[in-house]
Write a protein that holds these residues in place. Structure first.
Motif, mmCIF file in Angstrom:
data_model
loop_
_atom_site.group_PDB
_atom_site.id
_atom_site.type_symbol
_atom_site.label_atom_id
_atom_site.label_comp_id
_atom_site.label_asym_id
_atom_site.label_seq_id
_atom_site.Cartn_x
_atom_site.Cartn_y
_atom_site.Cartn_z
ATOM 1 N N ARG A 60 0.809 -1.229 0.000
ATOM 2 C CA ARG A 60 0.000 0.000 0.000
ATOM 3 C C ARG A 60 0.842 1.281 0.000
ATOM 4 N NH1 ARG A 60 -5.393 -0.624 1.460
ATOM 5 N NH2 ARG A 60 -6.016 -2.751 2.040
ATOM 6 N N ASN A 61 2.104 1.182 -0.436
ATOM 7 C CA ASN A 61 2.997 2.349 -0.437
ATOM 8 C C ASN A 61 3.110 2.992 0.940
ATOM 9 O OD1 ASN A 61 4.055 2.462 -3.050
ATOM 10 N ND2 ASN A 61 2.247 3.506 -3.861
ATOM 11 N N LEU A 62 3.109 2.147 1.970
ATOM 12 C CA LEU A 62 3.196 2.649 3.346
ATOM 13 C C LEU A 62 4.538 3.326 3.590
ATOM 14 C CD1 LEU A 62 1.618 -0.438 5.133
ATOM 15 C CD2 LEU A 62 0.568 1.818 4.905
ATOM 16 N N GLU A 63 4.529 4.337 4.438
ATOM 17 C CA GLU A 63 5.747 5.068 4.764
ATOM 18 C C GLU A 63 6.675 4.203 5.624
ATOM 19 O OE1 GLU A 63 7.114 7.993 3.993
ATOM 20 O OE2 GLU A 63 5.528 8.296 2.505
ATOM 21 N N VAL A 64 7.952 4.265 5.332
ATOM 22 C CA VAL A 64 8.966 3.538 6.099
ATOM 23 C C VAL A 64 9.935 4.574 6.668
ATOM 24 C CG1 VAL A 64 10.678 1.688 6.089
ATOM 25 C CG2 VAL A 64 8.750 1.618 4.488
ATOM 26 N N SER A 65 10.137 4.552 7.973
ATOM 27 C CA SER A 65 10.975 5.568 8.612
ATOM 28 C C SER A 65 12.436 5.420 8.190
ATOM 29 C CB SER A 65 10.863 5.462 10.137
ATOM 30 O OG SER A 65 11.447 4.251 10.585
ATOM 31 N N ASP A 66 13.140 6.545 8.249
ATOM 32 C CA ASP A 66 14.562 6.545 7.891
ATOM 33 C C ASP A 66 15.369 5.655 8.828
ATOM 34 O OD1 ASP A 66 14.025 8.275 5.834
ATOM 35 O OD2 ASP A 66 14.488 10.077 7.000
ATOM 36 N N LYS A 67 14.983 5.618 10.111
ATOM 37 C CA LYS A 67 15.704 4.792 11.085
ATOM 38 C C LYS A 67 15.519 3.306 10.778
ATOM 39 C CE LYS A 67 15.742 8.133 14.880
ATOM 40 N NZ LYS A 67 15.378 8.403 16.284
ATOM 41 N N PHE A 68 14.317 2.945 10.326
ATOM 42 C CA PHE A 68 14.047 1.553 9.937
ATOM 43 C C PHE A 68 14.943 1.177 8.759
ATOM 44 C CE2 PHE A 68 10.592 -1.795 10.090
ATOM 45 C CZ PHE A 68 11.207 -2.666 9.203
ATOM 46 N N ILE A 69 14.990 2.034 7.754
ATOM 47 C CA ILE A 69 15.811 1.767 6.566
ATOM 48 C C ILE A 69 17.291 1.704 6.931
ATOM 49 C CG2 ILE A 69 16.524 2.695 4.337
ATOM 50 C CD1 ILE A 69 13.703 3.823 4.031
ATOM 51 N N LYS A 70 17.737 2.611 7.785
ATOM 52 C CA LYS A 70 19.150 2.635 8.205
ATOM 53 C C LYS A 70 19.506 1.344 8.930
ATOM 54 C CE LYS A 70 22.509 5.236 10.951
ATOM 55 N NZ LYS A 70 22.726 6.379 11.875
ATOM 56 N N LEU A 71 18.627 0.900 9.834
ATOM 57 C CA LEU A 71 18.867 -0.323 10.588
ATOM 58 C C LEU A 71 18.897 -1.542 9.667
ATOM 59 C CD1 LEU A 71 19.285 -1.298 13.515
ATOM 60 C CD2 LEU A 71 16.802 -1.589 13.688
ATOM 61 N N ALA A 72 17.974 -1.575 8.692
ATOM 62 C CA ALA A 72 17.924 -2.695 7.745
ATOM 63 C C ALA A 72 19.170 -2.719 6.863
ATOM 64 C CB ALA A 72 16.675 -2.584 6.877
ATOM 65 N N THR A 73 19.657 -1.555 6.482
ATOM 66 C CA THR A 73 20.871 -1.474 5.668
ATOM 67 C C THR A 73 22.074 -1.997 6.444
ATOM 68 O OG1 THR A 73 19.975 0.453 4.496
ATOM 69 C CG2 THR A 73 22.348 0.051 4.315
ATOM 70 N N GLU A 74 22.148 -1.660 7.716
ATOM 71 C CA GLU A 74 23.251 -2.131 8.556
ATOM 72 C C GLU A 74 23.233 -3.653 8.693
ATOM 73 O OE1 GLU A 74 22.790 -0.098 12.220
ATOM 74 O OE2 GLU A 74 23.497 1.847 11.462
ATOM 75 N N LYS A 75 22.030 -4.216 8.787
ATOM 76 C CA LYS A 75 21.903 -5.663 8.960
ATOM 77 C C LYS A 75 21.740 -6.389 7.624
ATOM 78 C CE LYS A 75 19.991 -5.272 13.624
ATOM 79 N NZ LYS A 75 21.067 -6.009 14.320
ATOM 80 N N GLU A 76 21.802 -5.660 6.523
ATOM 81 C CA GLU A 76 21.770 -6.197 5.158
ATOM 82 C C GLU A 76 20.498 -7.002 4.874
ATOM 83 O OE1 GLU A 76 25.485 -8.306 4.692
ATOM 84 O OE2 GLU A 76 26.463 -6.473 3.997
ATOM 85 N N VAL A 77 19.361 -6.414 5.260
ATOM 86 C CA VAL A 77 18.055 -6.994 4.941
ATOM 87 C C VAL A 77 17.327 -6.017 4.025
ATOM 88 C CG1 VAL A 77 15.822 -7.764 5.814
ATOM 89 C CG2 VAL A 77 17.912 -8.269 7.111
ATOM 90 N N PRO A 78 17.061 -6.376 2.776
ATOM 91 C CA PRO A 78 16.415 -5.454 1.840
ATOM 92 C C PRO A 78 15.002 -5.061 2.284
ATOM 93 C CG PRO A 78 17.415 -7.302 0.685
ATOM 94 C CD PRO A 78 17.431 -7.642 2.134
ATOM 95 N N ILE A 79 14.691 -3.788 2.141
ATOM 96 C CA ILE A 79 13.349 -3.281 2.400
ATOM 97 C C ILE A 79 12.752 -2.870 1.059
ATOM 98 C CG2 ILE A 79 11.941 -1.603 3.647
ATOM 99 C CD1 ILE A 79 13.436 -3.581 5.432
ATOM 100 N N LEU A 80 11.612 -3.473 0.716
ATOM 101 C CA LEU A 80 10.961 -3.230 -0.566
ATOM 102 C C LEU A 80 9.571 -2.646 -0.333
ATOM 103 C CD1 LEU A 80 11.884 -6.690 -2.143
ATOM 104 C CD2 LEU A 80 13.229 -4.585 -2.233
ATOM 105 N N ARG A 81 9.001 -2.059 -1.381
ATOM 106 C CA ARG A 81 7.674 -1.472 -1.232
ATOM 107 C C ARG A 81 6.841 -1.722 -2.481
ATOM 108 N NH1 ARG A 81 7.524 4.437 1.117
ATOM 109 N NH2 ARG A 81 8.596 4.925 -0.850
ATOM 110 N N SER A 82 5.546 -1.992 -2.242
ATOM 111 C CA SER A 82 4.618 -2.253 -3.341
ATOM 112 C C SER A 82 3.395 -1.354 -3.194
ATOM 113 C CB SER A 82 4.168 -3.722 -3.328
ATOM 114 O OG SER A 82 3.123 -3.942 -4.253
ATOM 115 N N SER A 83 2.805 -1.001 -4.320
ATOM 116 C CA SER A 83 1.585 -0.190 -4.297
ATOM 117 C C SER A 83 0.337 -1.047 -4.157
ATOM 118 C CB SER A 83 1.488 0.644 -5.581
ATOM 119 O OG SER A 83 1.452 -0.215 -6.723
#
Length: 313
Positions: free
Chosen positions: A91-114
């Protein structure tokens, strides 16, 4: 075990990659099912299948917003520690910058769909079930005849490709020649396809390789087809008794699934294309509830009973 590259999933589902710094080419998906990590976001990780694609919808997203930021990052960090293949926000939900930063550090891709969560999950599961399905490769020819997938089998040189070519000229579609890859996508459905190398080609002894798509057009070929009926071609044996009524169906098994199978004896003058067409239509008729063999058996039985009653009278 078969795998699907995460890159394939992103391209197929048109997903937006929110973590471009992660090398996604190395990530493989091995499970056809997906998971909505509602219980995991609540702190319950028992029996958590971390190999599945994780999908976050409106409910999970709304729940995370009710948590204090410190608690939210703590539970997200714990989820990411399991090294899931990816997390998809629908649903194109908003993802916080801290969530993305944490996922990048742990190397887990974050994807988004409409797409909505339910429709996205249904589409992903259907696609992954096909891509990750158990499969075998057999020698044969697969043709779409009146919408029925006819798998023609038999010894090399018996005339499988020639029969397929005649069917193509009669308006039917080639799926695979010589090598057929069969996937078991469910307990009832087998899907057949050609290998990348031989797709749309037919080998004819004495002529060589024929490009069906080029000669007869794109309407004469098909990439995949469910296998509904198997026709086994065999040399005519005068000492063998062949089924002439068809009251009892014969079956052949692939990957645990049974498929109706007809053994067709080959003699000079028999038109294999017409036989395959008739078998396809007859099989469809049986699926619609009419069986010609049973109908003539009922007529004969009724006639015998009627004659018996006349004799008694």
């Amino acid at each position: 075990m078969y795998t699907v590259d995460l890159v394939q999933l992103i391209e197929k589902m048109n997903l937006e990659n929110l973590t471009p710094d992660i090398d996604i080419k190395r990530i493989k998906i091995t499970q056809p099912d997906v998971n909505r990590p509602a219980l995991q976001l609540a702190g319950f990780f028992d029996h958590f299948d971390s190999e599945r694609v994780q999908v976050i919808g409106y409910v999970e997203h709304a729940y995370m917003q009710t948590l204090a930021e410190e608690k939210r990052l703590e539970i997200v960090s714990r989820l990411l520690d399991y090294k899931v293949p990816c997390i998809v926000f629908c649903r194109n939900l908003e993802v916080s910058d801290k969530f993305i930063k944490l996922a990048t550090e742990k190397e887990v891709p974050i994807l988004r769909s409409s797409k909505t969560t339910s429709s996205f999950m249904a589409e992903v599961i259907r696609w992954l079930n096909v891509e990750l399905a158990p499969r075998i490769t057999i020698h044969g020819v697969l043709v779409d005849v009146y919408g029925e997938g006819i798998l023609i089998m038999g010894e090399s040189g018996i005339g499988k490709s020639e029969a397929a070519l005649e069917l193509i000229k009669r308006g039917h579609r080639l799926v695979a020649d010589d090598v057929v890859e069969i996937k078991k996508v469910s307990d009832e459905t087998l899907i057949g396809t050609a290998t990348e190398i031989t797709r749309h080609f037919i080998e004819l002894r004495g002529i060589g390789i024929v490009d069906v798509k080029t000669l007869f057009g794109v309407e004469s070929v098909k990439n995949t087809q469910a296998i509904d009926l198997v026709i086994k071609l065999e040399e005519w044996n005068k000492d063998k008794e062949y089924d002439r009524m068809g009251l009892e169906e014969q079956y052949i098994e692939f990957l645990g699934n049974k498929v109706v199978c007809h053994s067709i004896p080959i003699r000079p003058g028999r038109n294999l294309a017409i036989i395959c067409e008739t078998a396809a239509v007859n099989h469809r008729q049986k699926k619609m509830g009419y069986n010609a063999a049973q109908e003539i058996y009922k007529r004969v039985t009724h006639k015998i009973q009627k004659n018996s009653q006349k004799r008694v009278m």
